[in-house]
Design a protein around this motif. Structure first.
Motif: not given
Length: 259
Positions: A74-75, A80-87, A110-111, A167-178
């Motif tokens: 499980c990954t 991707a839609k949760p609880l669907t076949v990936l491979t 869950t991420a 710690l943040v959920p995998k796949g989170s969007q990070i805003t880069l302040v430059v």
């Protein structure tokens, strides 16, 4: 009980022939009757495409073909839609025997939590690559006044500043302040009144400023294309590097086509 005569050579050959015949019958029965029956010889089932199916859809597709399945992993996959076949293995289109087990990887609901990498001080392109390798995504950058052009100075998630190691959920969007490369440096507003608009553009560009031109029509005693007013005005006022000066120019826009 019947007895077999072995008094003559003919009797012996007869007995040997019977034994060989029985052996051959058993041999051919095993390889051409029992073995094909027990292994479904010559019968194969095509593995269906399971990717993106829900678990219920997958179970039905496999049941209809007398196939089994086992969840090998499980990954989490962002988007991707949760609880669907990936491979799956074997892959779709493969020929297998009835009852074969298909191994599948399912998208987790869950991420997992991952650490925000330390990308402060890095260039924006380098920071984006590091985020991707950590399972995170770089959102649209946010620019602030700073001399460090395109250098990451802060990190934000959902509008809130975070520090490396958070710690943040995998796949989170990070805003880069430059940094914008300009900083808070202030310079005196140049006097553009009386200059030709094209000359003013060259002058302000050299000072890391820019102008916005507004044509105000013919002005008595002033040549077309000459700046007659500016905002902010000169005379000791200061402006931040990178800001814009609005100017009024005599005449009409040369790029405007008259009907």
């Amino acid at each position: 009980m019947a007895k077999f005569s072995t008094n003559t050579r003919a009797d012996i050959f007869t007995h040997i022939g019977i034994i060989i015949a029985i052996f051959l019958i058993l041999f051919f029965s095993f390889f051409f009757l029992y073995l094909p029956w027990s292994t479904n010889h010559g019968q194969s089932i095509t593995v269906p495409e399971l990717k993106s199916m829900t678990i219920e859809e997958m179970e039905k597709a496999l049941d209809d073909r007398d196939l089994e399945y086992e969840v090998s992993d499980c990954t989490f996959v962002a988007g991707a839609k949760p609880l669907t076949v990936l491979t799956q293995f074997p892959k779709a289109g493969s020929s297998v025997k009835e009852g074969r087990k298909i191994y599948v990887t399912i998208v987790s609901e869950t991420a997992p939590m991952v650490k925000v990498p330390d990308i402060l001080g890095r260039s924006m392109s380098s920071a984006k690559n590091q985020l991707l390798s950590n399972g995170l995504v770089a959102g649209p950058p946010e620019y602030i006044a700073a001399l460090e052009e395109n250098t990451v100075l802060k990190l934000k998630v959902n509008g809130k500043e975070v520090t490396p190691g958070s710690l943040v959920p995998k796949g989170s969007q990070i805003t880069l302040v430059v940094g914008d490369g300009l900083g808070d440096q202030m310079i005196e507003v140049p006097n553009l009144v009386g200059m030709a608009a094209d000359e003013a553009e060259i002058l302000t560009s050299g000072q890391n400023l820019s102008i916005t031109i507004h044509y105000v029509g013919a002005v008595e005693g002033v040549a077309d294309g000459t700046i007659v007013k500016q905002r902010p005005s000169a005379g000791g006022n200061k402006i931040r590097i990178g800001d814009v000066i609005d100017v009024d120019v005599a005449g009409t826009d040369p790029n405007t086509t008259e009907n």
